[in-house]
Enzyme design. Structure first.
Site, PDB file in Angstrom:
ATOM      1  N   ASP A  37      34.698  17.897  -9.243  1.00 35.17           N
ATOM      2  CA  ASP A  37      34.470  18.890 -10.269  1.00 35.17           C
ATOM      3  C   ASP A  37      35.808  19.166 -10.943  1.00 35.17           C
ATOM      4  OD1 ASP A  37      33.043  20.881 -11.713  1.00 35.17           O
ATOM      5  OD2 ASP A  37      33.924  22.400 -10.411  1.00 35.17           O
TER       6      ASP A  37
ATOM      7  N   ASP B 115      33.453  24.164  -6.683  1.00 36.60           N
ATOM      8  CA  ASP B 115      33.713  25.556  -6.331  1.00 36.60           C
ATOM      9  C   ASP B 115      32.655  26.510  -6.867  1.00 36.60           C
ATOM     10  OD1 ASP B 115      34.274  25.357  -8.993  1.00 36.60           O
ATOM     11  OD2 ASP B 115      36.157  26.473  -8.922  1.00 36.60           O
TER      12      ASP B 115
END
Length: 841
Positions: free
Chosen positions: A322, A577
């Site tokens: 990510d 996250d």
């Protein structure tokens, strides 16, 4: 609705803007509570305590060992039952590990439980998170997390951080009528919203429910061990029966054995063969080694939440990253202000830029500009007329009037370049080209323009973009890239791990960042908009092979990407996250969450980087490779014992002789030539990449060593009584001496196998083998140890006979190690050629 924004505090409840809406009545709230339309979400446990205990206690391994231990205890020989303690240790480790996972999953909650302000019966009242009901009017204030899905009734500059939901790192200004989703966070402004979905029906709760599904990691190592155990089950049961029958016959038959009590000796002898076939130490050592690896990683701020995932680390060949929170830290930094030909004085442009950003509640970009210009010594100008930023207009403005020290009179604008340029009467193609160039390099680009002349009278009440304004400067900001991102990605490239960046941001921006950090080395990363991805999993897998960067990715697409990579037999790790990453992390073979991640993301991840440092990932993967490579080495030791125990048992059944050693002999020999050395070898440094075929390679090592050991022990068992003139069937003393000599031959062969596993021996490994060999010999000479483990050192003719058997054993070992690999290689080639011939047909 009035425009009053008085925020004075009245009692314990802050006074909010005056609005006409009265909200739900107490009767309506009570009705919704009775219907179950509250924001409470039932917390379903992942796995019950009883399930966890049952799964760890009632295993095939425990069943075999426990049965053997009970048989020995019933026979009254507690010294031969010490092997049973491994059940307690191994089961305890398994239960504690899964209880940790259960506790983490049960506490899973995307939403932060706190009190919220709702409007009911015309008053603003505080209610807990679970007390919000469907249809409530809810105040959203800066710093609060959205507790339920809702529609905005009226907004006072509400700006949401939806990165946890969408993956989009930019904050979003909301307008009346817009939808807000649970799990996002208000970063500035406030709004009155109408709750449209609560509890299990909200977006965050839906993700939580999917993430809470229990998933047991499949370990190749444990799968290989279980395969061995399943095979041994089919072998052990009939072999155990045959051994008991054989051993009963050696003590005079069933009737005589039961009458004289000799059946006890027959049972103990049978268990010696059974216990040796079960690699009980391997199961224990695997658990301990995983736990030690987790402890080592914890010292480097890396939390391993599932011990089996340590092995998965070694097998990862595909890493999905990510962007926000992994490659970048989510922060925005001011880089530069580039003056354009229309800029007469850059100092004036910088002052205007500062004042434009210096709003009451600046967004992330505005805060970055202020921080950058603060460092240059700029301060705000007093008495300015201002038009605040609006997501509908895409620009903000300030008007200088009678402030020559701040800059020339006129209106200064700052906003999206394409919006400002399109409103101007004069085209500026060169400026637009320059803006596009910066944007393609991954920069966040703003444009500053100035309209000279007097300030319009309706500047604040009816703001307009003056068509005669002129571009003055280009403002460049960027996401802050982590310092450790580039060297970490370089390490993964060198290790043959394919990395991809998957983000909710613009693919052009993400692609530019990927180029800066060297995602693909010297080659330019291939970026793609995820909205163009095919829905078919197989077609998606084909497209992914040629793509390095994906932007505008939805949470469901992240999960689909992992599934597509699985169809190509990739072992996938996923970092993230945000809540938008939770499903993909759950689907991946190895989920890695940052320490600052959403609670849901951390709960479903197998590994959490506590300090959110991307640079820990090489340590994580390297530790997994060390565990896997070393466990392959030590598994060969344990499987060798399984092979020779099975072959010796068959030899005993066929030749109808007493079993040549006792369970306590195998405990002593196994501890010194397998258990303790294996533990030390498992901790040794090892950077070898994971190579598929763990079980095949272990068998290729164990088979020749096991055959040689079995032949050496059986030859000793058959010929030593003849050489010594012993009658092991009737004389207890001869039987004890004979078993002691056979056990000694077994010990020597165990040292040979250990030496082969520990190669090369020109380092500490050579000293390790020598130390355990010496410890075994010394132990046999210590009276207490010799009596407990039933060792009896021979003398005279017995010593000569033992020496001859050791020489024969050495030759057998050397011959097997040299001959078997050639035979196996030839056999494998034959099998492969036959398979190809059949396939062509």
């Amino acid at each position: 609705m009035s425009e009053t924004t008085n925020m004075a505090t009245h009692g314990d409840v802050p006074r909010m803007p005056d609005v006409e809406e009265r909200g739900l009545t107490q009767a309506q709230v009570a009705d919704r509570v009775e219907r179950g339309q509250t924001n409470a979400v039932k917390s379903s446990t992942s796995r019950s305590l009883a399930d966890i205990v049952r799964a760890n206690v009632f295993t095939l391994f425990n069943g075999i060992i426990l049965t053997a231990m009970v048989m020995v205890l019933v026979a009254g020989s507690w010294k031969d039952a010490v092997f049973g303690f491994v059940i307690i240790i191994n089961t305890g480790i398994g239960i504690v590990t899964e209880l940790r996972a259960k506790r983490t999953l049960d506490r899973l909650s995307i939403l932060v439980a706190s009190d919220y302000l709702v409007r009911r019966d015309g008053r603003d009242v505080d209610v807990p998170h679970d007390g919000i009901v469907l249809g409530d009017l809810l105040w959203l204030r800066s710093g609060e997390q959205v507790p339920a899905d809702a529609t905005i009734v009226e907004t006072w500059g509400l700006e949401l951080d939806e990165s946890m939901i969408t993956g989009e790192s930019r904050t979003v200004r909301k307008q009346d009528g817009d939808t807000v989703y649970s799990g996002s966070t208000a970063v500035s402004g406030m709004a009155l919203v109408h709750v449209t979905a609560v509890g299990a029906h909200s977006y965050a709760a839906t993700l939580t429910a999917q993430a809470k599904v229990y998933k047991k990691n499949v370990s190749d190592l444990n799968k290989g061990i279980n395969t061995i155990l399943k095979f041994m089950t089919f072998l052990v049961v009939p072999l155990c029966v045959l051994l008991i029958v054989t051993q009963m016959n050696t003590v005079g038959g069933w009737s005589a054995a039961l009458a004289s009590g000799e059946w006890r000796q027959a049972v103990v002898s049978s268990v010696a063969g059974v216990v040796g076939m079960v690699p009980e130490g391997l199961v224990l050592l695997t658990s301990l080694n995983f736990a030690l690896a987790a402890i080592r990683l914890a010292r480097k701020e890396t939390l391993v939440q599932d011990l089996d995932s340590v092995e998965t680390l070694a097998r990862v060949d595909c890493l999905n990253l990510d962007k926000t929170g992994t490659i970048t830290d989510g922060g925005i930094v001011y880089d530069d202000c580039v003056a354009l030909p229309g800029c007469a004085d850059k100092r004036h442009a910088l002052q205007a830029l500062y004042d434009l950003a210096n709003e009451q509640s600046p967004n992330g970009t505005g805060r970055a500009v202020l921080a950058g210009l603060d460092a240059q010594g700029l301060t705000g100008t007093a008495g300015l007329k201002r038009v605040p930023f609006s997501s509908a207009r895409k620009w903000s403005a300030v008007a200088f009037h009678d402030a020559p020290e701040a800059g020339p009179d006129g209106v200064w604008y700052m906003g999206a370049p394409e919006v400002l340029l399109s409103a101007l009467s004069t085209p500026y193609p060169d400026v637009l080209k320059q803006v596009d160039g910066y944007a393609n390099d991954g920069m966040r680009v703003l444009l500053v323009a100035r309209a000279a002349g007097p300030v319009p009278a309706d500047f604040e009440t009816d703001p307009k973009l003056e068509a005669d304004a002129e571009p003055v400067a280009i403002v460049l900001c960027s996401e802050h890239i982590r310092d450790d991102a580039e060297p970490t990605l370089a390490w993964f490239r060198e290790q043959g791990v394919r990395c991809r960046i998957i983000s909710g941001d613009n693919p052009v921006t993400v692609g530019a960042i990927a180029g800066k950090v060297g995602l693909t080395g010297d080659r330019k990363p291939v970026a793609m908009d995820a909205r163009k991805l095919p829905q078919d999993v197989d077609e998606l897998a084909r497209v992914l092979e040629g793509v390095d960067v994906l932007g505008r990715v939805l949470p469901e697409q992240k999960k689909a990407i992992v599934q597509a990579l699985h169809t190509q037999r990739h072992v996938v790790a996923m970092t993230g996250d945000g809540v938008n990453d939770a499903l993909a992390i759950k689907e991946a073979d190895l989920g890695i969450a940052m320490g600052n991640a959403a609670p849901a993301t951390k709960a479903v991840a197998e590994v959490v980087l506590v300090d959110s440092k991307f640079s820990h990932l090489p340590d994580v993967v390297a530790r997994g490779r060390q565990v896997m490579a070393n466990m392959e080495r030590v598994a060969s030791l344990f499987l060798t014992k399984t092979v020779y125990s099975a072959l010796i048992s068959f030899g005993v059944v066929l030749s109808m002789i007493p079993f040549p050693y006792l369970p306590r002999h195998i405990s002593y020999i196994g501890a010194l030539t397998i258990g303790a050395p294996a533990f030390l070898l498992a901790l040794a440094p090892n950077t070898r990449r994971y190579i598929p075929g763990f079980l095949r390679r272990v068998f290729a090592f164990s088979l020749p060593c096991g055959v040689a050991t079995a032949l050496a022990v059986l030859l000793s068992a058959w010929f030593i009584p003849k050489m010594m003139g012993w009658d092991v069937a009737t004389s207890a003393a001869d039987l004890t001496a004979w078993r002691s000599m056979c056990a000694t031959v077994l010990f020597v062969m165990g040292v040979y196998v250990l030496a082969r596993v520990a190669t090369p021996l020109d380092s500490w490994r050579g000293w390790l083998v020598a130390a355990f060999a010496a410890a075994g010999v010394v132990g046999m000479c210590i009276p207490f140890i010799a009596r407990f483990f039933a060792f009896q050192l021979p003398g005279g003719k017995g010593l000569l006979a033992l020496g001859v058997q050791i020489v024969i054993a050495t030759l057998l070992f050397a011959l097997s190690v040299w001959l078997f690999p050639k035979f196996l290689t030839k056999a494998m080639r034959t099998v492969i050629s036959q398979y190809k011939r059949v396939s062509r047909r």
